[in-house]
Design a protein around this motif. Structure first.
Motif, PDB file in Angstrom:
ATOM      1  N   CYS A  56      -4.615  88.592  59.629  1.00 60.31           N
ATOM      2  CA  CYS A  56      -5.581  89.605  60.060  1.00 60.31           C
ATOM      3  C   CYS A  56      -5.734  90.562  58.885  1.00 60.31           C
ATOM      4  O   CYS A  56      -4.891  91.442  58.682  1.00 60.31           O
ATOM      5  CB  CYS A  56      -5.085  90.333  61.305  1.00 60.31           C
ATOM      6  SG  CYS A  56      -6.207  91.615  61.904  1.00 60.31           S
ATOM      7  N   GLU A  58      -5.995  95.563  59.787  1.00 62.84           N
ATOM      8  CA  GLU A  58      -7.144  96.445  59.558  1.00 62.84           C
ATOM      9  C   GLU A  58      -8.460  95.679  59.568  1.00 62.84           C
ATOM     10  O   GLU A  58      -9.509  96.243  59.269  1.00 62.84           O
ATOM     11  CB  GLU A  58      -6.991  97.186  58.225  1.00 62.84           C
ATOM     12  CG  GLU A  58      -5.796  98.145  58.196  1.00 62.84           C
ATOM     13  CD  GLU A  58      -5.697  98.895  56.888  1.00 62.84           C
ATOM     14  OE1 GLU A  58      -6.464  98.552  55.955  1.00 62.84           O
ATOM     15  OE2 GLU A  58      -4.868  99.828  56.797  1.00 62.84           O
ATOM     16  N   ASP A  65     -11.284  92.759  61.560  1.00 59.84           N
ATOM     17  CA  ASP A  65     -11.867  92.628  62.889  1.00 59.84           C
ATOM     18  C   ASP A  65     -11.876  91.171  63.356  1.00 59.84           C
ATOM     19  O   ASP A  65     -12.578  90.826  64.295  1.00 59.84           O
ATOM     20  CB  ASP A  65     -13.285  93.208  62.927  1.00 59.84           C
ATOM     21  CG  ASP A  65     -14.201  92.581  61.880  1.00 59.84           C
ATOM     22  OD1 ASP A  65     -13.779  91.615  61.211  1.00 59.84           O
ATOM     23  OD2 ASP A  65     -15.336  93.070  61.731  1.00 59.84           O
ATOM     24  N   ASN A  66     -11.100  90.306  62.684  1.00 53.50           N
ATOM     25  CA  ASN A  66     -10.978  88.934  63.146  1.00 53.50           C
ATOM     26  C   ASN A  66      -9.639  88.359  62.691  1.00 53.50           C
ATOM     27  O   ASN A  66      -8.910  88.964  61.893  1.00 53.50           O
ATOM     28  CB  ASN A  66     -12.131  88.054  62.685  1.00 53.50           C
ATOM     29  CG  ASN A  66     -12.372  88.125  61.197  1.00 53.50           C
ATOM     30  OD1 ASN A  66     -11.441  88.329  60.422  1.00 53.50           O
ATOM     31  ND2 ASN A  66     -13.620  87.984  60.781  1.00 53.50           N
ATOM     32  N   LEU A  94      -7.653  89.799  74.654  1.00 56.37           N
ATOM     33  CA  LEU A  94      -9.026  90.026  74.191  1.00 56.37           C
ATOM     34  C   LEU A  94      -9.883  88.773  74.292  1.00 56.37           C
ATOM     35  O   LEU A  94     -11.077  88.846  74.588  1.00 56.37           O
ATOM     36  CB  LEU A  94      -9.019  90.507  72.740  1.00 56.37           C
ATOM     37  CG  LEU A  94      -8.350  91.850  72.450  1.00 56.37           C
ATOM     38  CD1 LEU A  94      -8.448  92.142  70.954  1.00 56.37           C
ATOM     39  CD2 LEU A  94      -8.989  92.970  73.252  1.00 56.37           C
ATOM     40  N   GLU A 121     -15.667  88.305  65.607  1.00 54.49           N
ATOM     41  CA  GLU A 121     -15.296  89.707  65.396  1.00 54.49           C
ATOM     42  C   GLU A 121     -14.845  90.308  66.722  1.00 54.49           C
ATOM     43  O   GLU A 121     -15.491  90.144  67.756  1.00 54.49           O
ATOM     44  CB  GLU A 121     -16.470  90.499  64.828  1.00 54.49           C
ATOM     45  CG  GLU A 121     -16.846  90.091  63.412  1.00 54.49           C
ATOM     46  CD  GLU A 121     -17.919  90.992  62.815  1.00 54.49           C
ATOM     47  OE1 GLU A 121     -18.378  91.915  63.526  1.00 54.49           O
ATOM     48  OE2 GLU A 121     -18.286  90.778  61.650  1.00 54.49           O
ATOM     49  N   LEU A 122     -13.700  90.996  66.689  1.00 56.41           N
ATOM     50  CA  LEU A 122     -13.105  91.600  67.879  1.00 56.41           C
ATOM     51  C   LEU A 122     -12.707  93.037  67.562  1.00 56.41           C
ATOM     52  O   LEU A 122     -12.514  93.393  66.401  1.00 56.41           O
ATOM     53  CB  LEU A 122     -11.865  90.812  68.318  1.00 56.41           C
ATOM     54  CG  LEU A 122     -12.081  89.334  68.680  1.00 56.41           C
ATOM     55  CD1 LEU A 122     -10.741  88.616  68.790  1.00 56.41           C
ATOM     56  CD2 LEU A 122     -12.855  89.208  69.977  1.00 56.41           C
ATOM     57  N   GLU A 123     -12.574  93.864  68.576  1.00 55.26           N
ATOM     58  CA  GLU A 123     -12.100  95.235  68.379  1.00 55.26           C
ATOM     59  C   GLU A 123     -10.578  95.208  68.362  1.00 55.26           C
ATOM     60  O   GLU A 123      -9.915  95.454  69.377  1.00 55.26           O
ATOM     61  CB  GLU A 123     -12.635  96.138  69.491  1.00 55.26           C
ATOM     62  CG  GLU A 123     -14.148  96.324  69.453  1.00 55.26           C
ATOM     63  CD  GLU A 123     -14.640  97.320  70.495  1.00 55.26           C
ATOM     64  OE1 GLU A 123     -13.793  97.941  71.167  1.00 55.26           O
ATOM     65  OE2 GLU A 123     -15.856  97.476  70.630  1.00 55.26           O
ATOM     66  N   LEU A 124     -10.017  94.896  67.207  1.00 54.95           N
ATOM     67  CA  LEU A 124      -8.585  94.709  67.072  1.00 54.95           C
ATOM     68  C   LEU A 124      -7.874  96.025  66.779  1.00 54.95           C
ATOM     69  O   LEU A 124      -8.359  96.851  65.998  1.00 54.95           O
ATOM     70  CB  LEU A 124      -8.283  93.715  65.950  1.00 54.95           C
ATOM     71  CG  LEU A 124      -8.862  92.297  66.120  1.00 54.95           C
ATOM     72  CD1 LEU A 124      -8.502  91.444  64.918  1.00 54.95           C
ATOM     73  CD2 LEU A 124      -8.356  91.659  67.405  1.00 54.95           C
ATOM     74  N   ASP A 125      -6.695  96.202  67.423  1.00 52.09           N
ATOM     75  CA  ASP A 125      -5.845  97.345  67.118  1.00 52.09           C
ATOM     76  C   ASP A 125      -5.004  97.031  65.884  1.00 52.09           C
ATOM     77  O   ASP A 125      -5.098  95.946  65.307  1.00 52.09           O
ATOM     78  CB  ASP A 125      -4.935  97.656  68.304  1.00 52.09           C
ATOM     79  CG  ASP A 125      -5.718  98.199  69.494  1.00 52.09           C
ATOM     80  OD1 ASP A 125      -6.880  98.610  69.301  1.00 52.09           O
ATOM     81  OD2 ASP A 125      -5.171  98.207  70.611  1.00 52.09           O
ATOM     82  N   ASN A 154      -4.475  92.488  71.924  1.00 53.35           N
ATOM     83  CA  ASN A 154      -4.159  93.761  71.295  1.00 53.35           C
ATOM     84  C   ASN A 154      -2.782  94.191  71.769  1.00 53.35           C
ATOM     85  O   ASN A 154      -2.495  94.167  72.971  1.00 53.35           O
ATOM     86  CB  ASN A 154      -5.184  94.834  71.670  1.00 53.35           C
ATOM     87  CG  ASN A 154      -6.309  94.932  70.657  1.00 53.35           C
ATOM     88  OD1 ASN A 154      -6.171  94.517  69.505  1.00 53.35           O
ATOM     89  ND2 ASN A 154      -7.439  95.485  71.060  1.00 53.35           N
TER      90      ASN A 154
END
Length: 603
Positions: free
Chosen positions: A426, A450, A452-453, A335, A394-398, A474
């Motif tokens: 996280c 859960e 986003d960083n 990512l 902020e990232l779109e984390l799984d 991810n």
């Protein structure tokens, strides 16, 4: 037995080094010597298919794939394959993969066709080692430096340092002994294939066209490369790669097919015409089988049928099947890479940048508290009295996140360490990593994320640390590679089947997941083709599915199942614990007896 078989195969391939050379391919070079010989070879190999640079990633699956399912990386011990991360600016060994111009592109002018995408000299390598090698010549550097990544258990092959070879004193990259001959023959190919162009190349210290004309190389390089060529003879790996390059690019490396040609141009046979007496006559053309797309009607929960085209003059086929992902498993996706390349500091920890990290980070959105500039493009977190932290954008984390961080503990002027640890978290999920006093790569897998960083925090005041690089993925980066291993035996996630005489084979008792599979031909003269193209199939798997061949339901496949199956065929009213339809054609008959006997013989 395995070692004996491998040795016999190596000897057999060594005796058939020219098996895939087309009849008459080198005829125009016979009877020539010195420059006229080199010119004739240029005329034979210069015209070839121009491949795209992007295609190299696919080509490496055929030209550089080892028996273990990973690329043969001649620069490192890393395990890379088609799915590995491609890295533009690596900061440690094992970070990712590059397409390496083993003959640096700057030497011939950059992205200039057809040299730029010549598959003969393009190889898959570790990105960090490739970038350290840069465009330095190949050479010898006794006492040179070898880069190591202890946390991943990988290292550079060869070394980098000042040349210790007579005639040259600048920086060189010395390859591993195993591959010195490989690179020498690649270099012979390059100045031969592009003989008419070399005079116009920008050049380098390895080349000296002004002095040595068609021989192209500098004096010290000629001597060195010929030493490597003689000490490290052509290997079965080179022969296979040469054949595979030819099947895709349409030309060959003469110095792999006929190593003596190098002696006629640069060595002991100068001024002696090449007689061509070592050119064998291939009794028949050899095709490579083509793997056909999967037939969905032949895909079951734990089995599928592989189909391929027939080729002439074969004694059998060999099929490989590998699981590359388990059900629901995600191959890790990079990512973000953060190198803190904008951080410049003459002294460590002199300027607090915790409130304006955007001016110092490569990716906007970093934040922190008590974060300071530090030397070597890194940041220092915390003070002797305050616990600091650093937070990613902020990232779109799984839900599963892998963090690779290069960090070290703070050490004062008297050599006393803070003994620090870093908390990588996280949201509510975290892992504490104890830090070394030397920069080290640490890999942390956070499951159940859960947020986003990702946050990097001190465990307490006076537990200061440095961070110089961060990668965030991810998925579980550590879960993919082990499934790629291939050995002679098989289990529910991979299989190698040899001795197939038909053009299809049903692979059974596989676990659920995504599989890749490919085939090669074994010819009647004992030689083998290169591997075919790759196809993929997805199986759902069925943990309750009975063992194939276990007709009597006792949990194993044995001669007792043959007896039970024959009894069942003689009396269909019998009750069977297992499945009598061994060949899975929808009915139980005498063909199932043959299929069961074949299954027992294979085990």
């Amino acid at each position: 037995m395995k070692k004996t078989t491998t040795l016999l195969l190596a000897l057999m391939l060594g005796m058939t080094a020219w098996a895939d050379i087309p009849n008459g391919y080198y005829t125009n070079a016979v009877g020539k010597q010195d420059e006229s010989l080199m010119t004739a070879l240029e005329g034979i190999i210069y015209t070839h298919d121009l491949l795209s640079y992007n295609y190299m990633w696919k080509a490496f699956n055929f030209t550089d794939m080892g028996d273990d399912g990973y690329y043969i990386d001649m620069y490192s011990t890393c395990k890379y394959d088609y799915y590995s991360t491609h890295v533009g600016n690596a900061t440690y060994v094992g970070q990712g993969l590059n397409r390496e111009h083993s003959f640096p592109k700057s030497w011939f002018g950059g992205e200039v066709d057809p040299m730029f995408t010549d598959l003969t000299m393009l190889i898959p390598t570790d990105a960090y080692v490739n970038q350290r090698r840069s465009n330095n010549p190949y050479g010898v550097c006794v006492g040179g430096y070898t880069y190591v990544n202890d946390s991943l258990g990988v290292s550079m092959k060869g070394r980098l340092g000042k040349s210790t070879y007579n005639g040259y004193t600048s920086t060189v990259f010395e390859p591993d002994d195993e591959y010195k001959g490989d690179f020498a023959r690649i270099y012979f190919y390059m100045v031969t294939c592009y003989k008419s162009d070399v005079a116009n190349w920008p050049g380098c210290d390895q080349l000296d066209y002004a002095k040595n004309k068609y021989k192209a190389f500098s004096d010290w390089s000629i001597q060195l490369l010929m030493e490597w060529h003689r000490a490290d003879p052509v290997s079965t790996k080179e022969i296979s790669r040469n054949d595979s390059v030819y099947s895709r690019q349409g030309n060959r490396n003469p110095f792999v097919d006929h190593p003596v040609l190098a002696e006629h141009i640069w060595g002991t046979k100068q001024h002696v015409a090449w007689t061509g007496e070592d050119i064998p006559v291939d009794p028949f053309e050899k095709e490579v089988p083509i793997m056909l797309s999967v037939d969905e009607t032949a895909v079951q929960q734990a089995a599928f049928r592989a189909d391929w085209t027939a080729v002439d003059n074969i004694s059998s086929y060999t099929l490989k099947v590998n699981r590359i992902a388990a059900p629901g498993e995600e191959i890790a996706t990079l990512l973000m890479t953060e190198n803190f390349s904008n951080v410049v500091a003459n002294e460590d920890g002199t300027y607090d940048i915790g409130t304006n990290l955007d001016n110092y980070s490569d990716n906007l959105g970093w934040s922190g508290y008590k974060v300071f500039t530090a030397a070597n493009n890194s940041v220092k977190v915390g003070t002797g009295s305050v616990a600091g932290y650093l937070t990613s954008p902020e990232l779109e984390l799984d839900s599963t996140v892998t963090v690779v961080v290069n960090a070290k503990s703070w050490v004062n002027g008297k050599g006393v360490s803070d003994g620090s640890s870093v908390i990588v978290s996280c949201g509510d999920v975290s892992e504490t990593v104890e830090l070394s006093t030397e920069p080290t790569d640490y890999t942390v897998v956070l499951k159940g994320c859960e947020a986003d960083n990702v946050k990097f925090a001190m465990t307490a005041p006076a537990k200061r640390f440095y961070i110089s690089h961060v990668d965030i993925y991810n998925g579980d980066l550590t879960a993919v590679a082990p499934r790629r291993a291939i050995v002679e035996e098989g289990d529910s996630t991979w299989r190698q089947v040899s001795g197939i005489v038909d053009t299809c084979y049903t692979v059974q008792s596989l676990a659920g997941g995504i599989y890749e599979y490919f085939v090669k031909a074994v010819y009647t003269d004992g030689t083998e083709s290169v591997w075919s193209n790759i196809q993929h199939v997805t199986l759902t798997g069925n943990g309750d599915e009975p063992l194939v061949g276990d007709v009597n339901g006792d949990g194993e496949v044995s001669i007792g199942d043959v007896t039970a199956l024959i009894s069942y065929l003689l009396d269909n009213s019998m009750s069977m614990e297992g499945n009598p339809d061994v060949d899975n054609d929808g009915e139980a008959d005498i063909n199932d007896v043959s299929a069961l006997i074949d299954l027992l013989l294979k085990h």
